[in-house]
Design an enzyme around this catalytic site. Structure first.
Site, PDB file in Angstrom:
ATOM      1  N   THR A  86       0.881  -1.249   0.009  1.00 20.60           N
ATOM      2  CA  THR A  86      -0.067  -0.105   0.056  1.00 20.60           C
ATOM      3  C   THR A  86       0.765   1.305  -0.122  1.00 20.60           C
ATOM      4  O   THR A  86       2.219   1.332   0.636  1.00 20.60           O
ATOM      5  CB  THR A  86      -0.817   0.248   1.216  1.00 20.60           C
ATOM      6  OG1 THR A  86      -0.138  -0.059   2.592  1.00 20.60           O
ATOM      7  CG2 THR A  86      -1.912  -1.101   1.255  1.00 20.60           C
ATOM      8  N   TYR A 147      -4.408   1.490  -4.916  1.00 24.50           N
ATOM      9  CA  TYR A 147      -4.454   0.085  -4.388  1.00 24.50           C
ATOM     10  C   TYR A 147      -5.901  -0.456  -5.012  1.00 24.50           C
ATOM     11  O   TYR A 147      -6.087  -1.518  -5.490  1.00 24.50           O
ATOM     12  CB  TYR A 147      -4.647   0.154  -2.935  1.00 24.50           C
ATOM     13  CG  TYR A 147      -4.481  -1.090  -2.475  1.00 24.50           C
ATOM     14  CD1 TYR A 147      -3.319  -1.949  -2.160  1.00 24.50           C
ATOM     15  CD2 TYR A 147      -5.731  -1.901  -2.111  1.00 24.50           C
ATOM     16  CE1 TYR A 147      -3.506  -3.111  -1.525  1.00 24.50           C
ATOM     17  CE2 TYR A 147      -5.844  -2.934  -1.165  1.00 24.50           C
ATOM     18  CZ  TYR A 147      -4.579  -3.650  -1.045  1.00 24.50           C
ATOM     19  OH  TYR A 147      -4.584  -4.730  -0.289  1.00 24.50           O
ATOM     20  N   PRO A 177     -10.045 -10.886   0.206  1.00 23.30           N
ATOM     21  CA  PRO A 177     -10.213 -10.465   1.697  1.00 23.30           C
ATOM     22  C   PRO A 177     -10.639  -9.062   2.086  1.00 23.30           C
ATOM     23  O   PRO A 177     -10.279  -8.064   1.647  1.00 23.30           O
ATOM     24  CB  PRO A 177      -8.622 -10.651   2.157  1.00 23.30           C
ATOM     25  CG  PRO A 177      -7.801 -11.080   1.010  1.00 23.30           C
ATOM     26  CD  PRO A 177      -8.615 -10.757  -0.186  1.00 23.30           C
TER      27      PRO A 177
END
Ligand code: CAA
Length: 242
Positions: A86, A147, A177
């Protein structure tokens, strides 16, 4: 048949849990890492899982890395594209390097890692490619235009590659996830994270082992009819339909 699995970013966080779970299922696991050699050494000492260092955003390093794994452990049967970074920040404050680093590591790596293994999987008529996307590739997230774009790209990549290889015994699937209890999530500012946990109906962060158990299912022979799937595991924070 070879039982070799590569897990990128496989020495920390979700990747470490995946490496361990696959080893417990009998795979010869190669866990890759990019930078943190000390963590990787500790990981090998604790688990006896072999680690390999290369940058998944570097195409030539990936070709050489896959060759090194195959020389030591045999043809790659399972590839888990897990490595990710990230570089969070508002888009109106983001510089090109923040954008590009995330796109290269999280999205270009789908090409750089899958390309060197898919031809031999096709020739053998078997293989598993499991891509780790994110809830934020499905719903978007403040501070994560880079992202979210990369992780949404992972979903499209999965669907296309699954169709191309469906008749060759290769499955390609994707897991999204939610917020999992890892260093990456721990780096989110405390107040922001508190408010995010408040939006998770299950009322807690996920565990890396919960994602890993889904990976071992997707890697198994029993999962042969599941391909091109996008699976969410996020405590009902976001109910997506693909
Ligand atoms: N929703 C609404 N408002 C938000 C917000 C959010 N998610 N995040 C920040 N804001 C607001 C703040 O409340 C603040 O408002 P005020 O000025 O009125 O107080 C304003 O935006 C500025 O916020 P910050 O002071 O935090 O600004 P910053 O520039 O220092 O940081 C940020 C902004 C980078 C977005 C930071 O808030 C952040 O890191 N947010 C978390 C992003 C995130 O969820 N990342 C996930 C990492 S884990 C991961 O990626 C794994 C995975 O797959 C899930």
């Amino acid at each position: 048949m070879s039982n070799t699995a590569i897990v990128t970013g496989g020495t920390r966080g979700i990747g470490a849990a995946i490496s361990i779970a696959l080893k417990e299922k009998g795979y010869d696991v190669a866990a890759t890492y990019a930078g943190n050699s000390q963590k990787a050494e500790e990981f090998t000492n604790q688990t006896s899982i072999k680690t390999f260092k290369w940058d998944v955003s570097d195409p030539e390093a990936c070709v050489a890395g896959v060759q090194a794994v195959e020389a030591e452990l045999g043809a790659v049967e399972v590839l888990v594209n897990n490595a990710g970074i990230t570089r969070d920040g508002w888009f109106h404050k983001m510089d090109y390097e923040q954008w590009s680093q995330v796109i290269r590591t999280n999205l270009d790596s789908m090409f750089t890692m899958s390309r060197p293994v898919v031809e031999s999987m096709r020739a053998r008529g078997s293989g598993r490619i499991i891509n780790i996307s994110s809830i934020n590739g499905q719903k978007g997230q403040i501070g994560q235009t880079n992202y979210s774009a990369a992780k949404a790209g992972v979903i499209g990549f999965t669907k296309a590659l699954a169709q191309e290889n469906a008749r060759k015994g290769i499955t390609v699937n994707c897991i999204c996830p939610g917020y999992i209890n890892t260093d990456m999530v721990a780096a989110v500012p405390e107040k922001v994270l508190e408010s995010i946990i408040g939006q998770i109906p299950v009322g807690r962060l996920g565990k890396a082992e919960e994602i890993a158990s889904l990976v071992t299912y997707l890697a198994s022979k029993e999962a042969a009819f599941m391909t091109g799937a996008v699976m969410t595991m996020n405590g009902a924070q976001y109910i997506a339909n693909g």
